[in-house]
Enzyme design. Structure first.
Site, PDB file in Angstrom:
ATOM      1  N   ARG A   1       0.846  -1.183   0.000  1.00  0.00           N
ATOM      2  CA  ARG A   1       0.000   0.000   0.000  1.00  0.00           C
ATOM      3  C   ARG A   1       0.885   1.239   0.000  1.00  0.00           C
ATOM      4  O   ARG A   1       2.000   1.220   0.507  1.00  0.00           O
ATOM      5  CB  ARG A   1      -0.902   0.023   1.238  1.00  0.00           C
ATOM      6  N   THR A   2       0.349   2.314  -0.581  1.00  0.00           N
ATOM      7  CA  THR A   2       1.106   3.557  -0.578  1.00  0.00           C
ATOM      8  C   THR A   2       1.108   4.131   0.828  1.00  0.00           C
ATOM      9  O   THR A   2       0.053   4.355   1.414  1.00  0.00           O
ATOM     10  CB  THR A   2       0.464   4.577  -1.518  1.00  0.00           C
ATOM     11  N   LEU A   3       2.272   4.341   1.372  1.00  0.00           N
ATOM     12  CA  LEU A   3       2.383   4.902   2.714  1.00  0.00           C
ATOM     13  C   LEU A   3       2.934   6.322   2.699  1.00  0.00           C
ATOM     14  O   LEU A   3       2.474   7.184   3.425  1.00  0.00           O
ATOM     15  CB  LEU A   3       3.270   4.011   3.595  1.00  0.00           C
TER      16      LEU A   3
ATOM     17  N   ASN B   1      -5.257   3.022   0.056  1.00  0.00           N
ATOM     18  CA  ASN B   1      -4.135   2.860  -0.862  1.00  0.00           C
ATOM     19  C   ASN B   1      -4.169   3.985  -1.892  1.00  0.00           C
ATOM     20  O   ASN B   1      -4.394   3.745  -3.084  1.00  0.00           O
ATOM     21  CB  ASN B   1      -4.240   1.500  -1.572  1.00  0.00           C
TER      22      ASN B   1
END
Lengths: 245, 271
Positions: free
Chosen positions: A22-24, A126
């Site tokens: 996931r985009t963090l 995300n």
């Protein structure tokens, strides 16, 4: 020849290992976009920088792209996510063209499609880490809108992302009016970009201005703004107040 | 058409290259009560004959609103028509939601046709037994399409389907060249006249037909009984006047009103 098999760790919300998918945080980012409606359509300005944290790493990134016949998309935030969005839109425009039936996607349709995409990604935790500016002209009507990474979406006569919200929009609120000529519009945008260049540390002095009218999209060649650093106050900056500032 | 050894399965070709089950499905369309559609540059009118099972029951609904800018009239198995209307509404509203923009009718018609085609190529399915006259708008103006159980679709200036539609088609063929530039009122009048042709002499009353209109600046809606009756009166009156010796038509282009209450003899489910 070797290639990696993509690892599917399953549900991105329930599986711990899937977290890494996931985009963090964003990595390579673009800074502000500023855009205004003018007499013949929409003008948009952005610099060509891609920052890697505090390093001004990439200096030749085009952050504005034409979409179909009627729209122009500018993005700030994660550059790789912008490229992903361009791929989505490419497919969208391709399918639209394949119909070959005289109907085409206008800027309003593209803006709403992007709003759906951004909001749905946000709901899955995300996000595509971008703030997008969508401008265009169709059937004589100008359109200018914005979508953020959490799916907040709206239209306005002038928009800006990132630092532009704080530095450019006050200028636009004072000085924008309907039916600006091309020259007036460019001057106004340059005024905003100059302020951003002075005050936004991720801005670089290499910018493009894009214009979209009924005829289509043109993106200017990169150029730089004249700056002045010889203000007296810049000499001995701490003269008035000693400190670590 | 007679029974033959190739007509049991939709997936069986005949030696002459025909799919009889599909053709039988098209026969079902011919059994339904008539529906007509006409279009001008900016408007589409769909009209149908109201058929009821018995005097006690209400008549079947044959015209459906798909969206503000698309309507559909059906002939044939009404149940199949209802299901396809629901599909069309679904497609239309999904497009509107994603793009905040109306689905161009031409694209909807293709999806509908592709859906019908699937049923002509699966052994466990049967073709939809309903013909659809789809009227709607896209960027280039108003369009009328006919979707067939075979999965074919065609664009028309004007068309009629269902029983005794040939009479309506003959009427439309005589006059269709003027439809493109027709006014909204003339288009409505022609639609009702076409419906009259299918009634073969039965007196035309507003309770016998349903008329709907949509246009570039006019969302899809049904005309009420009063308005339909007014239009009928203009030409029924002309018929009387001609018997009296041919005076000029006084109210040829009376504008048709929308909205307002219906008559007492309107069946409860009528629009």
């Amino acid at each position: 020849m070797t290639f990696t098999i993509p690892i599917d760790n399953g549900d991105a919300l329930k599986n711990a290992e899937a977290d890494s998918q996931r985009t963090l945080y964003p990595y390579v980012t673009g800074t502000s976009i500023v855009a205004i409606k003018y007499k013949d359509g929409v003008l948009m300005a952005s610099d060509m920088g891609g920052s890697y944290g505090s390093t001004l790493r990439y200096k030749n990134i085009e952050r504005m792209k034409a979409i179909g016949k009627h729209s122009l998309l500018g993005a700030s935030g994660e550059i790789s996510d912008f490229q992903e969005i361009l791929r989505y839109l490419d497919e969208l425009v391709l399918n639209d063209n394949m119909w070959d039936d005289g109907n085409s996607l206008g800027p309003k349709e593209v803006h709403n499609y992007l709003t759906r995409v951004m909001y749905n990604r946000r709901n899955k935790f995300n996000p595509l880490w971008n703030t997008l500016v969508l401008g265009g002209v169709k059937n004589g009507e100008s359109y200018l809108g914005m979508v953020s990474m959490i799916g907040v979406s709206f239209e306005d006569n002038h928009v800006a992302t990132g630092f532009g919200n704080h530095l450019a929009r006050p200028i636009l609120r004072d000085e924008w009016h309907a039916d600006l000529s091309f020259e007036e519009g460019v001057k106004l945008l340059e005024k905003c970009m100059r302020v951003l260049l002075y005050r936004d540390r991720s801005a670089i002095n290499k910018l493009q201005i894009a214009k979209i009218t009924e005829e289509g999209v043109t993106v200017s060649q990169p150029y730089s703004l004249k700056t002045f650093w010889e203000f007296k106050a810049f000499n001995n900056p701490t003269a008035g107040a000693e400190g670590s500032w | 058409m007679f029974r033959n050894q190739y007509d049991t399965d939709v997936t069986t070709w005949s030696p002459t290259g025909r799919l009889f089950q599909v053709e039988y499905a098209m026969e079902a369309v011919k059994q339904g009560s008539a529906a007509v559609g006409l279009r001008s540059r900016s408007h589409v009118v769909l009209a149908s004959v109201n058929k009821a099972q018995s005097e006690l029951s209400s008549h079947q609904r044959k015209i459906f609103k798909v969206d503000d800018h698309i309507g559909v009239a059906i002939a044939g198995l009404t149940a199949d028509g209802r299901v396809l209307s629901r599909y069309m509404r679904s497609e239309s509203i999904n497009h509107s939601f994603t793009y905040e923009s109306p689905l161009p009718v031409g694209r909807l018609v293709v999806r509908l046709a592709d859906k019908a085609q699937v049923c002509t190529q699966r052994s466990w399915k049967r073709p939809y037994g309903v013909g659809l006259l789809v009227g709607g708008l896209d960027e280039s103006g108003a369009h009328l399409y006919y979707n067939c159980p075979s999965g074919n679709y065609f664009e028309y200036e004007a068309f009629a389907i269902g029983s005794r539609s040939q009479a309506a088609k003959t009427y439309l063929e005589r006059r269709f060249e003027s439809f493109k530039e027709s006014s909204r009122e003339d288009l409505i009048k022609d639609a009702i006249l076409a419906i009259r042709e299918t009634l073969q002499g039965e007196t035309l009353k507003s309770s016998l037909c349903t008329v709907s209109v949509l246009g570039v600046d006019e969302p899809f809606h049904f005309l009420d009984q009063e308005s339909i009756q007014k239009v009928i009166d203009t030409f029924e009156k002309v018929a009387e006047e001609e018997e009296d010796g041919g005076e000029a038509q006084a109210e040829a282009d009376a504008p048709v009103e929308q909205g307002g209450a219906g008559d007492q003899d309107v069946a409860p489910m009528e629009m």
